[in-house]
Design a protein around this motif. Sequence first.
Motif, PDB file in Angstrom:
ATOM      1  N   THR A  17      95.132 124.622  62.427  1.00 20.05           N
ATOM      2  CA  THR A  17      93.930 123.767  62.452  1.00 20.05           C
ATOM      3  C   THR A  17      94.240 122.304  62.159  1.00 20.05           C
ATOM      4  OG1 THR A  17      93.473 124.235  60.108  1.00 20.05           O
ATOM      5  CG2 THR A  17      92.454 125.696  61.730  1.00 20.05           C
ATOM      6  N   ILE A  20      92.073 120.017  64.183  1.00 20.77           N
ATOM      7  CA  ILE A  20      90.690 120.456  64.309  1.00 20.77           C
ATOM      8  C   ILE A  20      89.712 119.282  64.385  1.00 20.77           C
ATOM      9  CG2 ILE A  20      90.189 120.655  61.820  1.00 20.77           C
ATOM     10  CD1 ILE A  20      88.737 123.314  62.514  1.00 20.77           C
ATOM     11  N   LEU A  32      87.228 128.136  64.295  1.00 20.94           N
ATOM     12  CA  LEU A  32      86.739 128.599  62.992  1.00 20.94           C
ATOM     13  C   LEU A  32      86.354 130.075  63.048  1.00 20.94           C
ATOM     14  CD1 LEU A  32      84.523 125.553  61.929  1.00 20.94           C
ATOM     15  CD2 LEU A  32      86.714 126.230  60.939  1.00 20.94           C
ATOM     16  N   HIS A  33      85.711 130.477  64.130  1.00 24.82           N
ATOM     17  CA  HIS A  33      85.305 131.875  64.276  1.00 24.82           C
ATOM     18  C   HIS A  33      86.516 132.791  64.345  1.00 24.82           C
ATOM     19  CE1 HIS A  33      83.076 135.388  65.406  1.00 24.82           C
ATOM     20  NE2 HIS A  33      83.615 135.440  66.607  1.00 24.82           N
ATOM     21  N   ASP A  35      89.453 132.228  63.154  1.00 23.52           N
ATOM     22  CA  ASP A  35      90.108 132.248  61.847  1.00 23.52           C
ATOM     23  C   ASP A  35      89.373 133.165  60.870  1.00 23.52           C
ATOM     24  OD1 ASP A  35      92.138 131.198  60.006  1.00 23.52           O
ATOM     25  OD2 ASP A  35      90.434 130.265  58.993  1.00 23.52           O
ATOM     26  N   GLU A 186      92.681 128.166  54.147  1.00 16.49           N
ATOM     27  CA  GLU A 186      91.385 127.788  54.706  1.00 16.49           C
ATOM     28  C   GLU A 186      91.588 126.880  55.923  1.00 16.49           C
ATOM     29  OE1 GLU A 186      88.665 129.085  53.794  1.00 16.49           O
ATOM     30  OE2 GLU A 186      89.215 129.985  51.867  1.00 16.49           O
ATOM     31  N   ALA A 187      90.625 126.932  56.835  1.00 15.43           N
ATOM     32  CA  ALA A 187      90.714 126.094  58.032  1.00 15.43           C
ATOM     33  C   ALA A 187      90.766 124.612  57.655  1.00 15.43           C
ATOM     34  CB  ALA A 187      89.530 126.364  58.951  1.00 15.43           C
ATOM     35  N   LYS A 195      86.591 131.172  52.955  1.00 14.70           N
ATOM     36  CA  LYS A 195      87.046 132.502  53.381  1.00 14.70           C
ATOM     37  C   LYS A 195      87.268 133.414  52.179  1.00 14.70           C
ATOM     38  CE  LYS A 195      90.619 131.653  55.982  1.00 14.70           C
ATOM     39  NZ  LYS A 195      91.782 131.847  56.878  1.00 14.70           N
TER      40      LYS A 195
END
Length: 306
Positions: A17, A20, A32-33, A35, A186-187, A195
């Motif tokens: 990411t 991102i 994000l989905h 991940d 985390e993203a 998460k």
Amino acid sequence: MSSKPTASMTERRHPDTRRIDSLTTHDMLTLLHADGRQIANAIDACLADMTRLVDNAAATLSRGGRLVIVGAGASGRAALQAVSEYAPDEKHSLVGLIAGGPAAALQEMETAANDYDLGALELQALRFSDNDMLLALTVSGKTPWVWGAMRHAWSLGAPVAVLTQQADSEAAQLADIIVAPQTGPEAVAGFGNPKAQLAQRQLLNMLTTGLAIRGGRVFSNLRVDLQATSPRWAERQIAIVMEAAGCSRSEAKAALAACNQHCRTAILMLLAGLDAWQARELLMENNDHLRIALRDKTPQLAESQR
């Protein structure tokens, strides 16, 4: 103070990411989905440890002990929410504690979270004993308040479990049961742990649902511990009795009226052909477990409800 990322921050950065912030909105959300799917995989890997946690907690409750769930910050709020949503009544043995007390549910209380001794004092105030069980929530495994609570429970010989991302943390060393979902970085790093917190909430939901089932609050896949505390819940009770007993609305209402709106008693009355007094007595003999009471009275009927 240097603004350069620390080594641990660098390790937590997600390799997929890093760009991102340059993606279109759709591509950003797709990433994000994708991940987020790591959460399900992380929970799947924890099922054996969750089994131990549910079985040990159920055993604690069955012998009259309490399950005390503790945490600081977001973890503490998750503890309070899990306990509040466990059952429609307050006559149960789950207790939630958050560092800093009720006020911390509304805003962060870092001073309290960093107070090791306060964690132990909070448990002492509850008269926590070796008959109880402690579940500590700490994503990092480094929260002093949580350590203090865990060490106090450990010193009493009480069973201790921890839900954390760090299976080799200081907190984990004090636990008999370690549930450590590995949700990965985390993203977006540097602020929260969405998460990790989502995995924590899902595991807590599994725990409280499992305890409700083991505690006889569920018959088939229906919650049968509802109380008619308002018109809305009275209607829900009627619907549950109708579904569980396969009866009409009028029959469900009559059964509930005859047993002072006790959902499990009404269902047992209708399924086993008992009056209210007989049904309630049979339930009490079986610790309010409807299926067990039904099996004792009508074994073939109990099997047909599987």
